[in-house]
Scaffold this motif. Sequence first.
Motif, short mmCIF file in Angstrom:
data_model
loop_
_atom_site.label_atom_id
_atom_site.label_comp_id
_atom_site.label_asym_id
_atom_site.label_seq_id
_atom_site.Cartn_x
_atom_site.Cartn_y
_atom_site.Cartn_z
N ARG A 118 -11.07 -8.76 8.05
CA ARG A 118 -11.06 -8.31 9.38
C ARG A 118 -10.33 -9.28 10.13
O ARG A 118 -9.83 -8.90 11.28
N GLU A 119 -10.51 -10.82 10.07
CA GLU A 119 -9.93 -11.72 10.77
C GLU A 119 -8.32 -11.74 10.39
O GLU A 119 -7.59 -12.18 11.11
N ILE A 120 -7.95 -11.39 8.97
CA ILE A 120 -6.69 -11.59 8.62
C ILE A 120 -5.78 -10.28 8.99
O ILE A 120 -4.96 -10.46 9.71
N ARG A 121 -6.21 -8.92 8.83
CA ARG A 121 -5.37 -8.01 9.28
C ARG A 121 -6.29 -7.02 10.20
O ARG A 121 -5.60 -5.74 10.05
N GLY A 122 -7.19 -7.35 10.83
CA GLY A 122 -7.98 -6.15 11.44
C GLY A 122 -7.16 -6.03 12.91
O GLY A 122 -6.39 -6.72 13.32
N PRO A 123 -7.66 -4.96 13.58
CA PRO A 123 -7.03 -4.75 14.96
C PRO A 123 -7.49 -5.58 15.95
O PRO A 123 -6.78 -5.83 17.01
N PHE A 124 -8.51 -6.38 15.65
CA PHE A 124 -8.76 -7.67 16.59
C PHE A 124 -8.72 -8.87 16.24
O PHE A 124 -9.55 -9.81 16.71
N ARG A 125 -7.88 -9.06 15.24
CA ARG A 125 -7.79 -10.40 14.98
C ARG A 125 -7.06 -11.35 15.93
O ARG A 125 -6.32 -11.02 17.00
N GLU A 126 -7.19 -12.69 15.99
CA GLU A 126 -7.18 -13.63 16.84
C GLU A 126 -5.47 -13.86 16.72
O GLU A 126 -4.93 -14.25 17.75
N HIS A 127 -5.08 -14.38 15.49
CA HIS A 127 -3.76 -14.66 15.39
C HIS A 127 -2.96 -13.65 14.04
O HIS A 127 -3.70 -13.46 13.19
N ASP A 128 -1.78 -13.58 14.45
CA ASP A 128 -0.96 -12.78 13.37
C ASP A 128 -0.07 -13.73 12.45
O ASP A 128 0.80 -13.24 12.04
N ASN A 129 -0.14 -14.96 13.02
CA ASN A 129 0.67 -15.89 12.12
C ASN A 129 -0.15 -16.69 11.10
O ASN A 129 -1.21 -17.50 11.56
N ILE A 130 0.21 -16.72 9.97
CA ILE A 130 -0.67 -17.33 8.78
C ILE A 130 -0.85 -18.84 9.19
O ILE A 130 -1.74 -19.54 8.71
N LEU A 131 0.40 -19.42 9.73
CA LEU A 131 0.32 -20.83 10.00
C LEU A 131 -0.78 -21.07 10.88
O LEU A 131 -0.89 -22.61 11.06
N LYS A 132 -1.26 -20.44 11.78
CA LYS A 132 -2.41 -20.58 12.58
C LYS A 132 -3.81 -20.12 12.06
O LYS A 132 -4.58 -20.41 13.00
N LEU A 133 -4.04 -20.24 10.79
CA LEU A 133 -5.14 -19.70 10.20
C LEU A 133 -5.93 -20.96 9.76
O LEU A 133 -6.78 -20.40 8.75
N GLY A 134 -5.50 -21.99 9.75
CA GLY A 134 -6.18 -23.17 9.16
C GLY A 134 -7.70 -23.37 9.74
O GLY A 134 -8.48 -23.41 8.68
N ASN A 135 -8.10 -22.91 10.78
CA ASN A 135 -9.65 -23.09 11.34
C ASN A 135 -10.24 -21.90 10.69
O ASN A 135 -11.39 -22.40 10.47
N LEU A 136 -9.61 -20.96 10.38
CA LEU A 136 -10.24 -19.61 9.85
C LEU A 136 -10.85 -20.28 8.36
O LEU A 136 -11.77 -19.89 8.02
N HIS A 137 -9.67 -20.72 7.56
CA HIS A 137 -10.29 -20.98 6.37
C HIS A 137 -10.83 -22.14 6.20
O HIS A 137 -11.99 -22.25 5.33
N ARG A 138 -11.07 -23.10 7.22
CA ARG A 138 -12.33 -24.17 7.30
C ARG A 138 -13.45 -23.62 7.64
O ARG A 138 -14.45 -24.03 6.83
N ARG A 139 -13.71 -22.34 8.47
CA ARG A 139 -14.83 -21.86 8.59
C ARG A 139 -15.38 -21.02 7.70
O ARG A 139 -16.54 -20.88 7.30
N VAL A 140 -14.24 -20.81 6.53
CA VAL A 140 -14.97 -19.78 5.32
C VAL A 140 -15.56 -20.98 4.65
O VAL A 140 -16.71 -20.83 3.98
N ILE A 141 -15.12 -22.22 4.60
CA ILE A 141 -15.71 -23.19 3.60
C ILE A 141 -17.11 -23.70 4.24
O ILE A 141 -18.07 -23.72 3.43
N SER A 142 -16.98 -23.83 5.35
CA SER A 142 -18.22 -24.01 6.11
C SER A 142 -19.44 -22.98 5.99
O SER A 142 -20.53 -23.40 5.81
N HIS A 143 -18.97 -21.84 6.22
CA HIS A 143 -20.03 -20.62 6.00
C HIS A 143 -20.36 -20.67 4.62
O HIS A 143 -21.66 -20.44 4.30
N LEU A 144 -19.66 -20.76 3.69
CA LEU A 144 -19.84 -20.90 2.26
C LEU A 144 -21.03 -21.82 1.73
O LEU A 144 -22.11 -21.75 1.09
#
Length: 652
Positions: free
Chosen positions: A298-324
């Motif tokens: 949903r964060e990657i390609r959902g209609p309400f995603r925050e960024h559409d540039n993959i280079l700006k998704l570093g915080n999202l992936h760090r959030r994935v690790i923190s959530h795990l």
Amino acid sequence: MALINKYFWNLVTGFHSDHAEDQKKLFKLLKEWKERCEREKRGERTVKRFIGLELVAFLFKCTQNAIRKAGGPIGWEKLSEKERLARYNEMRMQVIRDIGQQEFGKLSDKEKEDVDFFLWAGCCMHKEMNAFKGGVHQMEQFWPEHSLAGPKKMYNRDNDVTVQKAPGTEASKRAEDITKGGAVKVASLCGAIFRHKDRKRGQQDTLRFFFDLELGFIISFPDTNNTRFQSHAEACAVLITYLDLFIKFLTFVKENKASRKLNHMEQNVWDGLHCNATRHEIVVITLYWLVVSVPYMREIRGPFREHDNILKLGNLHRRVISHLDKLIANPELIVGLDASWKEATLDGKMWERSEAFYGAQRYAPELPHLKELMVAFLCGARVTWLRFMSEFADDGALAKATPEQIERAWMESTNDLCESAFGMFRQDSKANPNISLEHYNARKMFKFNGTSEFLRKMGPEMRAFLRRVTRTQDASGANRQMKLHLAKHRQETAEKKLEKSRVRKAKENAAADALAQVIPTLTITELEYMCSLPRGAAGYATIAALDLQLDWHIKHGAVASISKKGPQPEPPSKLPVIPNGKQARGDREAKINLLRAAVESYLEHKHDRAPVPIQEGSTDAPEDEYSDKECLTVDDLEAYNEEVDSEDDYYQ
């Protein structure tokens, strides 16, 4: 055209692909090509400013280097005019690149980084897919690591007969090794039964009618038969939601057959759905899909995603690790009776399928290892996530990029455009088997670029010209030539491999012949004699001779060997180990020590082994091959002592 290509590659700032090693290698090659094009362009700009002596020196250097590379004036004179021109142009471009590199060196570090700015990013869809696979792998390892009975294996028809009729055999062991069970296997088999890719086969229509009768609506089973993205995880969610109904449906399938028996695949699904360990895995995959996979996408390609540039998704992936990490530390957030989507899901939003979560909760009390298995899956996924988000590393190229550079290198978050284009090409290739790639691309460009509007405004002369060009292209046979070139390349590759195989086989035969001619050293006395001889004397223990002796003992003696792939299974008794590789055996002194250990082991174990073949002419035969008449006596030893005064006299 070459100039256009150079300017084009200077404008390229990003490369988007999956995470395969060949794609990463391609990125490195493209980065080198971009730098080469930039140096050439920079060098050409500098050369254009040369006048007078500078220009003469440049031309002289190009000519001098070309002549030197050809082998001097004599070699240069032997070349044809065409070859001279080609070599001169090649050397000219090399000199231009050198000049461009010198000019590039005058820039500041910041300017250099901006000029060579080129980023790689991996598809987020592939990141999630590989992380899921990493979790599944760790989940499969959980059962043997904790000495627990894992999911029931689902043999195919032949392997099932092998395991039942020939237990303990090599064939049975192989069937055990290649056969898997578990949630992913069940999901795959269910896809083949409940949604077969061939509409004439499978139970897809019967399943829809059954669910319409039972629930008042129909369902379509996830397309695991075509390996759609997240289809196996979604299939697990569907199975755990309607587990009782799927079991009931299989019962109806069985009773409606004349034989009143399920076929082998259906029986495997039946067994898997009733297997408690498999239910563990189905629940774990369902929960991971709900709390990580779906919210991430949903964060990657959902209609309400925050960024559409993959280079700006570093915080999202760090959030994935923190959530795990949070879920690993407290798995009750997922499997507990009071689990809530507010704490469990990655984005804090409601479950994608609430019925799947409550279905998992329903069977959780019957699954004693659910919590530990969930943690194992999350740990495996976490390790894989870290491996597939290397572009977001703190010390990576992306971390050093400025916001302006990140905008310049804008890339999609997923590789959907390439994946969909390839899928459409496959579909068109099925419908038109003889269509060429050029024809397919022309069709797509005609539609994408709106060429029809352009053609309507075109005059009859231009239309006639385009028809002539098209007929010329069609008659050129370029597509056929490309296919012939590929076929020729494959043929040449096969011939090279065959030649390598022949050479390797000849070397192996030569080594075997040399080994067959070896007169083995089987006593310490003979070994000491060989080692005491001066270099160059007859019988001197050269390195090659020592290697042959060691090879003989590996084949016939009482030693173990080590290959490049690791140690081979050792015999029951403790034996000396000799490396198969000659370089791994060390220098001459080390090889002598290895041979001494091999001889001692041979003498110690020779009564426990079968007779060893000895080359004719050898004086060292096994003791049990001597007859009574040939055995030494005390009188012989006394006579020996009378004839030889000392050890030195003996060797002389």
